[in-house]
Design a protein around this motif. Structure first.
Motif, PDB file in Angstrom:
ATOM      1  N   SER B 165      31.285 -47.465 -62.919  1.00 20.94           N
ATOM      2  CA  SER B 165      31.127 -46.291 -62.050  1.00 20.94           C
ATOM      3  C   SER B 165      30.019 -45.371 -62.528  1.00 20.94           C
ATOM      4  O   SER B 165      29.698 -44.388 -61.873  1.00 20.94           O
ATOM      5  CB  SER B 165      32.447 -45.505 -61.999  1.00 20.94           C
ATOM      6  N   GLN B 166      29.436 -45.711 -63.673  1.00 26.40           N
ATOM      7  CA  GLN B 166      28.451 -44.841 -64.287  1.00 26.40           C
ATOM      8  C   GLN B 166      27.032 -45.371 -64.146  1.00 26.40           C
ATOM      9  O   GLN B 166      26.821 -46.537 -63.845  1.00 26.40           O
ATOM     10  CB  GLN B 166      28.762 -44.726 -65.778  1.00 26.40           C
ATOM     11  N   GLY B 167      26.090 -44.516 -64.424  1.00 26.75           N
ATOM     12  CA  GLY B 167      24.695 -44.933 -64.519  1.00 26.75           C
ATOM     13  C   GLY B 167      24.174 -45.579 -63.248  1.00 26.75           C
ATOM     14  O   GLY B 167      24.584 -45.231 -62.138  1.00 26.75           O
ATOM     15  N   ILE B 168      23.250 -46.491 -63.446  1.00 24.39           N
ATOM     16  CA  ILE B 168      22.618 -47.141 -62.301  1.00 24.39           C
ATOM     17  C   ILE B 168      23.643 -47.884 -61.459  1.00 24.39           C
ATOM     18  O   ILE B 168      23.645 -47.790 -60.235  1.00 24.39           O
ATOM     19  CB  ILE B 168      21.532 -48.131 -62.791  1.00 24.39           C
ATOM     20  N   GLU B 169      24.512 -48.594 -62.142  1.00 28.84           N
ATOM     21  CA  GLU B 169      25.537 -49.354 -61.420  1.00 28.84           C
ATOM     22  C   GLU B 169      26.437 -48.412 -60.608  1.00 28.84           C
ATOM     23  O   GLU B 169      26.777 -48.712 -59.469  1.00 28.84           O
ATOM     24  CB  GLU B 169      26.354 -50.164 -62.433  1.00 28.84           C
ATOM     25  N   GLY B 170      26.776 -47.299 -61.212  1.00 29.32           N
ATOM     26  CA  GLY B 170      27.616 -46.339 -60.510  1.00 29.32           C
ATOM     27  C   GLY B 170      26.916 -45.733 -59.302  1.00 29.32           C
ATOM     28  O   GLY B 170      27.515 -45.548 -58.246  1.00 29.32           O
ATOM     29  N   ARG B 171      25.619 -45.456 -59.482  1.00 23.11           N
ATOM     30  CA  ARG B 171      24.844 -44.890 -58.380  1.00 23.11           C
ATOM     31  C   ARG B 171      24.706 -45.893 -57.242  1.00 23.11           C
ATOM     32  O   ARG B 171      24.634 -45.529 -56.079  1.00 23.11           O
ATOM     33  CB  ARG B 171      23.448 -44.515 -58.880  1.00 23.11           C
ATOM     34  N   ARG B 172      24.647 -47.141 -57.629  1.00 25.08           N
ATOM     35  CA  ARG B 172      24.545 -48.186 -56.610  1.00 25.08           C
ATOM     36  C   ARG B 172      25.804 -48.220 -55.755  1.00 25.08           C
ATOM     37  O   ARG B 172      25.748 -48.475 -54.560  1.00 25.08           O
ATOM     38  CB  ARG B 172      24.336 -49.525 -57.316  1.00 25.08           C
ATOM     39  N   GLY B 173      26.913 -47.956 -56.382  1.00 27.66           N
ATOM     40  CA  GLY B 173      28.151 -47.824 -55.626  1.00 27.66           C
ATOM     41  C   GLY B 173      28.957 -49.092 -55.483  1.00 27.66           C
ATOM     42  O   GLY B 173      28.483 -50.181 -55.762  1.00 27.66           O
ATOM     43  N   CYS B 174      30.177 -48.898 -55.041  1.00 29.38           N
ATOM     44  CA  CYS B 174      31.105 -50.013 -54.835  1.00 29.38           C
ATOM     45  C   CYS B 174      31.142 -50.347 -53.349  1.00 29.38           C
ATOM     46  O   CYS B 174      31.316 -49.466 -52.520  1.00 29.38           O
ATOM     47  CB  CYS B 174      32.495 -49.615 -55.324  1.00 29.38           C
ATOM     48  N   LEU B 175      31.008 -51.613 -53.047  1.00 31.10           N
ATOM     49  CA  LEU B 175      30.964 -52.005 -51.639  1.00 31.10           C
ATOM     50  C   LEU B 175      32.333 -51.876 -50.975  1.00 31.10           C
ATOM     51  O   LEU B 175      32.410 -51.641 -49.761  1.00 31.10           O
ATOM     52  CB  LEU B 175      30.448 -53.445 -51.505  1.00 31.10           C
ATOM     53  N   VAL B 176      33.385 -52.006 -51.766  1.00 30.85           N
ATOM     54  CA  VAL B 176      34.721 -51.846 -51.194  1.00 30.85           C
ATOM     55  C   VAL B 176      34.937 -50.390 -50.791  1.00 30.85           C
ATOM     56  O   VAL B 176      35.364 -50.102 -49.669  1.00 30.85           O
ATOM     57  CB  VAL B 176      35.800 -52.303 -52.200  1.00 30.85           C
ATOM     58  N   VAL B 177      34.601 -49.478 -51.692  1.00 34.04           N
ATOM     59  CA  VAL B 177      34.720 -48.060 -51.378  1.00 34.04           C
ATOM     60  C   VAL B 177      33.815 -47.700 -50.196  1.00 34.04           C
ATOM     61  O   VAL B 177      34.228 -47.028 -49.254  1.00 34.04           O
ATOM     62  CB  VAL B 177      34.352 -47.198 -52.603  1.00 34.04           C
ATOM     63  N   GLY B 178      32.586 -48.176 -50.255  1.00 31.61           N
ATOM     64  CA  GLY B 178      31.651 -47.892 -49.174  1.00 31.61           C
ATOM     65  C   GLY B 178      32.146 -48.395 -47.842  1.00 31.61           C
ATOM     66  O   GLY B 178      32.061 -47.697 -46.828  1.00 31.61           O
ATOM     67  N   SER B 179      32.672 -49.604 -47.831  1.00 31.06           N
ATOM     68  CA  SER B 179      33.184 -50.178 -46.591  1.00 31.06           C
ATOM     69  C   SER B 179      34.397 -49.409 -46.104  1.00 31.06           C
ATOM     70  O   SER B 179      34.542 -49.161 -44.899  1.00 31.06           O
ATOM     71  CB  SER B 179      33.561 -51.642 -46.810  1.00 31.06           C
ATOM     72  N   ALA B 180      35.271 -49.047 -47.027  1.00 29.75           N
ATOM     73  CA  ALA B 180      36.463 -48.292 -46.641  1.00 29.75           C
ATOM     74  C   ALA B 180      36.072 -46.995 -45.960  1.00 29.75           C
ATOM     75  O   ALA B 180      36.584 -46.647 -44.900  1.00 29.75           O
ATOM     76  CB  ALA B 180      37.324 -48.004 -47.867  1.00 29.75           C
ATOM     77  N   VAL B 181      35.115 -46.304 -46.547  1.00 29.37           N
ATOM     78  CA  VAL B 181      34.751 -44.982 -46.051  1.00 29.37           C
ATOM     79  C   VAL B 181      33.918 -45.069 -44.775  1.00 29.37           C
ATOM     80  O   VAL B 181      34.139 -44.353 -43.818  1.00 29.37           O
ATOM     81  CB  VAL B 181      33.984 -44.207 -47.139  1.00 29.37           C
TER      82      VAL B 181
END
Lengths: 262, 262
Positions: B165-181
């Motif tokens: 959830s941190q750094g570059i990876e965190g900024r890139r985001g989670c596709l599950v969260v993104g899809s949910a929202v």
DNA sequence: TCTATTAGGGAATGATTGTTCCCGATTATC
DNA sequence: GATAATCGGGAACAATCATTCCCTAATAGA
């Protein structure tokens, strides 16, 4: 004309990027030149003199109540009502999936009227965002107010979050979460507002923990900062889970979460 | 007999069309003026016969490895590489803000090639989603594997989540969260996958708690179901907070979260 | 070599998008 | 009543979008 549009866009973008870096206070042409036009996209991100659209609106209302009405034909629709309607669409569909057509039909306004009241779609979103955070903050604080001590106030806040994450309201979603996920990566203005809102919420929770320390309802060894940050994760996560329509049992979930105060 | 990829696609589409319900609100990006081409969003939610594109792909790959190659010119690009690249754009910008142009340049493919390999943008997203959840699941399970008992495995899973959830990876985001929202409110196919993924994760965490019960590292009075659901909220919330670029201190945050196992 | 079939690539297409423009209506001030 | 300024509403606009079409290239089998 095409040229005009391109120039206006380029201008707005340039201002936004500039304000991101140096943090120039105050924005051009907001109050004196066009009292009814609120270019909040150019608002300085880190200035403390941010006058969001909605605040400017209230100011205008106050002025009109003082029988000093701005020139020209008066606005016929209620701004807060219109923003509430825009809010609903943005919360449900997000920013990009909401077209101007969706917006105008939800707000019950014609395209021209929307563009007369707001600079562009982005400005409508920002105004809706401000209104949303204002309303939510009110709700959260009033939930906290119904508590005898720090621990109870915090429990009420968490319960309030679960309730808002469930059912129709939960499906509608949280605009802060939605903005964080959909826009914060590409929109500095939104990102700053999201960050500020999360920090505000975190500080509020940390404050309740400190109150608990003072009144003895929360052990002193409970770290306010760390616990508050984790609780922010919990609340934001509940909105994600609620949007995905998984059921959330308020008392059970909060019961478990309260272990963090042990 | 050999079942070609195209046949598999047509078959899948037939199933989806057959199971099309009353049309619970169309997909925002879908056009009414292409009547012979239906978006995947009409997929029946609870059908167990959904064969996602990517699964069909892997089947085809397996078959080709068995020296039975499908007719026609062979594909030149590596599907997983292309999906990884698509993934990155979708994670950063979300679904609606990602244009076909963004996609083709990220995947290094021409428009026609993308549409040869996938039915439409939605199908690319679905394939990317499947790949993402597959990869993430692998990472999470390998993090859990580095633990002596249930409690340690759970701690490692939480730590892994914070790191992602941190750094570059965190900024890139989670596709599950993104899809949910962004999508679950208007896209039943996505919603079903998000829900399934959240449940899978929750079950995995509940399983670790049960392992802790068995090996004595987690007290028996800790409710696996409630605690797992709250931990899902925590992990999803961390992705939101990480996307907004707030710093997350792994050891501290997880240290607090582990109180939930007391 | 011929046919069938699929992939690669990019121009063409039509719908949709956000935004502007224009015109009539409404208000305050002169 | 005339003027200035704004609002309401919708047509008009260009840009962009997702998608299709069409041509060429590559492969398998006959």
């Amino acid at each position: 004309m095409t040229v005009t549009l391109r120039c206006a866009l380029r201008g707005a973008r340039a201002v936004e990027q500039a304000s991101k870096g140096d943090g120039v206070g105050g924005f051009p042409g907001c109050k004196p030149a066009a009292p009814h036009f609120y270019p909040i996209t150019t608002t300085c991100l880190y200035s403390e003199t941010i006058i969001p659209y909605y605040a400017a609106m209230q100011k205008a209302v106050r002025r009109s109540q003082a029988s000093v009405r701005p020139p020209g034909r008066p606005r016929e629709f209620d701004m807060d009502t219109a923003l509430d309607r825009a809010l609903r669409v943005f919360r449900e569909r997000g920013y990009h999936a909401t077209s101007i057509g969706d917006l105008t039909s939800a707000m019950r306004l014609a395209t021209g009227s929307v563009y007369k009241a707001f600079r562009d779609k982005h400005a409508v979103f920002l105004a809706a965002f401000e209104r949303y955070t204002g309303l939510r903050q009110e709700q959260t604080r009033s939930a906290a107010a119904r508590g005898e001590n720090g621990r109870e106030r915090l429990r009420n806040v968490l319960l309030s979050y679960v309730e808002h994450s469930q059912g129709i309201e939960g499906r509608r979603g949280c605009l802060v979460v939605g903005s964080a996920v959909e826009l914060s990566a590409v929109d500095p203005a939104i990102r700053a507002r999201v960050e500020a809102q999360l920090k505000t919420n975190e500080d509020f929770i940390a404050g309740l923990i400190h109150e608990g320390h003072a009144d003895g309802s929360i052990p002193g060894h409970v770290d306010a900062g760390d616990t508050a940050r984790l609780m922010i994760c919990i609340t934001q996560g509940m909105r994600v889970v609620g949007k995905a329509r998984l059921p959330l049992d308020g008392p059970r979930l909060v019961g478990v979460a309260m272990k963090l105060l042990a």
